[in-house]
Write a protein that holds these residues in place. Structure first.
Motif, PDB file in Angstrom:
ATOM      1  N   GLU A   5       0.805  -1.216   0.000  1.00 50.93           N
ATOM      2  CA  GLU A   5       0.000   0.000   0.000  1.00 50.93           C
ATOM      3  C   GLU A   5       0.844   1.275   0.000  1.00 50.93           C
ATOM      4  N   ARG A   6       2.158   1.169   0.194  1.00 57.03           N
ATOM      5  CA  ARG A   6       3.000   2.368   0.353  1.00 57.03           C
ATOM      6  C   ARG A   6       3.219   3.104  -0.967  1.00 57.03           C
ATOM      7  N   PHE A   7       3.437   2.393  -2.060  1.00 56.07           N
ATOM      8  CA  PHE A   7       3.744   3.029  -3.338  1.00 56.07           C
ATOM      9  C   PHE A   7       2.765   2.557  -4.412  1.00 56.07           C
ATOM     10  N   ALA A   8       2.441   3.470  -5.309  1.00 63.50           N
ATOM     11  CA  ALA A   8       1.625   3.081  -6.456  1.00 63.50           C
ATOM     12  C   ALA A   8       2.399   2.074  -7.312  1.00 63.50           C
ATOM     13  N   GLU A   9       1.676   1.217  -8.001  1.00 61.94           N
ATOM     14  CA  GLU A   9       2.316   0.128  -8.729  1.00 61.94           C
ATOM     15  C   GLU A   9       3.249   0.612  -9.832  1.00 61.94           C
ATOM     16  N   HIS A  10       2.965   1.794 -10.411  1.00 58.94           N
ATOM     17  CA  HIS A  10       3.794   2.257 -11.522  1.00 58.94           C
ATOM     18  C   HIS A  10       5.123   2.856 -11.064  1.00 58.94           C
ATOM     19  N   LEU A  11       5.280   3.082  -9.766  1.00 61.25           N
ATOM     20  CA  LEU A  11       6.519   3.670  -9.263  1.00 61.25           C
ATOM     21  C   LEU A  11       7.607   2.603  -9.162  1.00 61.25           C
ATOM     22  N   PRO A  12       8.878   3.015  -9.272  1.00 61.67           N
ATOM     23  CA  PRO A  12       9.976   2.033  -9.352  1.00 61.67           C
ATOM     24  C   PRO A  12      10.430   1.504  -7.995  1.00 61.67           C
ATOM     25  N   PHE A  13       9.480   1.050  -7.178  1.00 61.96           N
ATOM     26  CA  PHE A  13       9.804   0.478  -5.879  1.00 61.96           C
ATOM     27  C   PHE A  13       9.164  -0.906  -5.789  1.00 61.96           C
ATOM     28  N   ALA A  14       9.831  -1.793  -5.086  1.00 58.74           N
ATOM     29  CA  ALA A  14       9.240  -3.114  -4.875  1.00 58.74           C
ATOM     30  C   ALA A  14       8.000  -2.990  -3.997  1.00 58.74           C
ATOM     31  N   ARG A  15       7.176  -4.010  -4.006  1.00 57.65           N
ATOM     32  CA  ARG A  15       5.938  -3.976  -3.237  1.00 57.65           C
ATOM     33  C   ARG A  15       6.194  -4.066  -1.742  1.00 57.65           C
ATOM     34  N   ARG A  16       7.337  -4.594  -1.364  1.00 59.89           N
ATOM     35  CA  ARG A  16       7.711  -4.673   0.045  1.00 59.89           C
ATOM     36  C   ARG A  16       9.181  -4.301   0.196  1.00 59.89           C
TER      37      ARG A  16
END
Length: 219
Positions: A16-27
């Motif tokens: 929930e921290r970053f939108a999916e299109h941003l270049p960060f892993a989901r966790r």
């Protein structure tokens, strides 16, 4: 200010921290690089704290800033290695920026490399002024529903605490004391900085009850 990767405080984040299109892993993990890092750069070149994320990507750990360029600052086989390399790269870039600022001040603006005057706040006190008493503010207590707040104070001589109810007859007055630095070699982190003595003195007189000149020989 910690810059040792072993001392960095991490907090976990989830999908929930970053939108999916941003270049960060989901966790991954969040941590902060202090704005005053590295400590050998002048305080007037400090920036705001940077919030960073580190996570697994393509089989290794990656470190990326969250609120700025969102660039990768370090990668490595372990979280500690990636974070350590990120700190090294951030330090390199900030040192270069500090050097560029100093050179521009001298060669373009005709100024000294560092603002020569600094006024540092070293202490402050807030007085609660009421018709019946004057106390040193320690705490503001919210009043019950529909009631004014109360100021928890102590006598100016350091006596027992008591309360003064806030109303139109009560005012607060904050006074500050500080140190006036003039090319002494000190680099206070939280200080107002000036290019000329006239402006520095005017600031000290207007904002402080007392201000002592720094004497580097006393340290």
């Amino acid at each position: 200010m910690s810059h040792n990767p072993q001392d960095v405080q991490f907090s976990t984040y989830g999908p929930e921290r970053f939108a999916e299109h941003l270049p960060f892993a989901r966790r991954g993990y969040l941590f902060t690089v202090p704005g005053g890092f590295p400590e050998d750069t002048p305080a007037h070149t400090n920036v705001t704290d940077w919030e960073m994320a580190t996570y697994r990507a393509r089989g290794e750990w990656e470190v990326r800033d969250i609120n700025g360029e969102r660039r990768v600052w370090g990668t490595g086989p372990s979280r500690r290695t990636a974070v350590g390399l990120a700190f090294q790269e951030i330090a390199r870039k900030r040192r270069q920026r500090a050097k560029d600022i100093a050179e521009k001040r001298v060669t373009v603006l005709g100024l000294e490399p560092v603002p020569p005057y600094a006024v540092e706040v070293t202490g402050a006190v807030t007085l609660v002024l009421a018709p019946q008493a004057i106390g040193v503010l320690r705490l503001i207590q919210p009043g019950d529903y529909g009631q004014n707040a109360e100021y928890r104070v102590v006598d100016v001589d350091g006596g027992d605490p008591y309360d003064i109810r806030a109303d139109n007859s009560v005012t607060l007055r904050t006074t500050q004391v500080g140190v006036f630095h003039d090319r002494c070699g000190h680099d206070p982190e939280d200080a107002a900085r000036f290019e000329n003595e006239t402006d520095a003195v005017a600031y000290a007189l207007q904002s402080m009850a007392m201000c002592w000149p720094c004497n580097v020989l006393d340290d």
